[in-house]
Scaffold this motif. Structure first.
Motif, PDB file in Angstrom:
ATOM      1  N   SER A 168     -33.011 -10.073   5.697  1.00  0.00           N
ATOM      2  CA  SER A 168     -31.991 -11.021   6.163  1.00  0.00           C
ATOM      3  C   SER A 168     -32.686 -12.271   7.008  1.00  0.00           C
ATOM      4  N   ARG A 169     -33.482 -11.842   7.846  1.00  0.00           N
ATOM      5  CA  ARG A 169     -34.261 -12.576   8.510  1.00  0.00           C
ATOM      6  C   ARG A 169     -36.031 -12.521   8.560  1.00  0.00           C
ATOM      7  N   ALA A 170     -36.717 -13.511   8.411  1.00  0.00           N
ATOM      8  CA  ALA A 170     -38.256 -13.186   8.590  1.00  0.00           C
ATOM      9  C   ALA A 170     -38.479 -13.680   9.974  1.00  0.00           C
ATOM     10  N   ASP A 171     -39.829 -13.038  10.221  1.00  0.00           N
ATOM     11  CA  ASP A 171     -40.256 -13.414  11.783  1.00  0.00           C
ATOM     12  C   ASP A 171     -40.635 -15.087  11.786  1.00  0.00           C
ATOM     13  N   HIS A 172     -40.466 -15.432  12.830  1.00  0.00           N
ATOM     14  CA  HIS A 172     -40.666 -16.790  13.073  1.00  0.00           C
ATOM     15  C   HIS A 172     -42.041 -17.383  12.702  1.00  0.00           C
ATOM     16  N   GLU A 173     -43.036 -16.980  12.459  1.00  0.00           N
ATOM     17  CA  GLU A 173     -44.031 -17.474  12.135  1.00  0.00           C
ATOM     18  C   GLU A 173     -44.769 -16.975  10.590  1.00  0.00           C
TER      19      GLU A 173
END
Length: 330
Positions: A168-173
């Motif tokens: 659903s979400r990747a890590d920021h970097e």
């Protein structure tokens, strides 16, 4: 099917339509939710169905199948990334949970496991992976620690065929790559002597090493066989952080296997709308470290284990949603 990547963007709307028939609150009645998903998996788009069925029947050289372009909510519509368990039972179904259940239902039975060392979160069937404060360095909740190569639940007699991860979400970097090494790629790098040393070699695997503070019997061990099954196309049982050997020949062979897995490693980036199926019998996987920001937008994956009718995992009467008691591999 030669590529391990299947683009699902062309049938995104069709998948949303199928998912709309799922119960809106999956944890209110998990058995009913997973039964419905299993039924609906028969109406998946033809190209996706064929890719899943072929991978299920034969696997591939890479040891994984990556689905991309699946429907995920716009970022503004997603709840904040969790920071603690359990998942609220009244939370409404997320798109990537729906994709996890539909794809998993096509492959087999989504199953929960008692892993044998007091990890109560593992007994759930629908897992969530996200940064967790004070996480154990060998757990999926850690961030700054490299998770080393391992095959999940290789110490369990009913080890799951597949691990499914949806994003659903990747890590920021975008640093938290999943790293996968297939024994089908690594095996040619081993000598015949190393293969023979590892094949059906019984090595002790402590059960309580990950969550030892919660284990009633810290001396309990299971048996792991680094290579087993078909001598010409073996399964892999491996955990770099835990599996050890006493005999010099065993140590040397394990070192050679470790190096071979490093040599053939592939990185897979999980981004929103991606779903990764890992062949848990023919691969070891790892995860690169990353930095959590604790801003409600951290990496958020959904995970499930899949059992099939192969390798003695099913005896009859099992249902998707069952939680399997711990039985050490012997």
């Amino acid at each position: 099917m030669t590529s391990p990547i299947l683009d699902c963007a062309p049938f995104r709307e069709q998948l949303l339509g199928i998912a709309s028939a799922l119960p809106e609150v999956p944890r209110a009645d998990l058995y009913a939710f997973l039964d419905t998903a299993r039924q609906l998996s028969g109406s998946l788009p033809e190209e996706l169905s064929k890719g899943l069925d072929q991978f299920n029947a034969h696997g591939n050289h890479d040891g994984y199948l990556l689905l991309t372009g699946l429907p995920v909510e716009p970022e503004a519509e997603l709840p904040p990334t969790p920071t603690s368990t359990p998942t609220p039972e009244d939370r409404r179904l997320l798109n990537m949970e729906a994709m996890l259940a539909l794809v998993g239902g096509r492959l087999g039975l989504l199953t929960g496991y008692d892993q044998g060392y007091g990890n109560r979160r593992s007994r759930s069937v629908l897992h969530e992976l996200y940064p967790t404060p004070d996480a154990h360095p060998l757990s999926g909740g850690t961030t700054e620690t490299q998770l080393e190569f391992h095959s999940d639940l290789n110490h369990h007699a009913l080890q799951p065929n597949y691990i499914i991860l949806s994003c659903s979400r990747a890590d920021h970097e975008r640093r938290a790559a999943t790293v996968i090494s297939s024994i089908r790629r690594a095996l040619p790098r081993l000598t015949d002597a190393e293969k023979n040393q590892l094949f059906d070699r019984e090595l002790p695997r402590p059960v309580g090493v990950t969550f030892r503070d919660h284990v009633e019997d810290p001396e309990l061990t299971a048996v792991v066989r680094p290579l087993h099954g078909d001598v010409n196309d073996p399964y892999l049982g491996y955990d770099r952080s835990i599996l050890t050997a006493e005999e010099p020949a065993d140590k040397a062979a394990l070192d050679a296997l470790s190096q071979a897995l490093d040599d053939v490693a592939e990185e897979v980036q999980l981004v929103p709308g991606a779903l990764l199926i890992i062949d848990n019998f023919r691969t070891a996987h790892a995860r690169r470290p990353f930095t959590a920001r604790w801003d409600g937008k951290d990496r958020w994956l959904h995970r499930a284990y899949i059992r099939t009718d192969r390798d003695g995992q099913l005896s009859g009467g099992e249902r998707a949603g069952d939680v399997v008691d711990f039985v050490p591999r012997r």
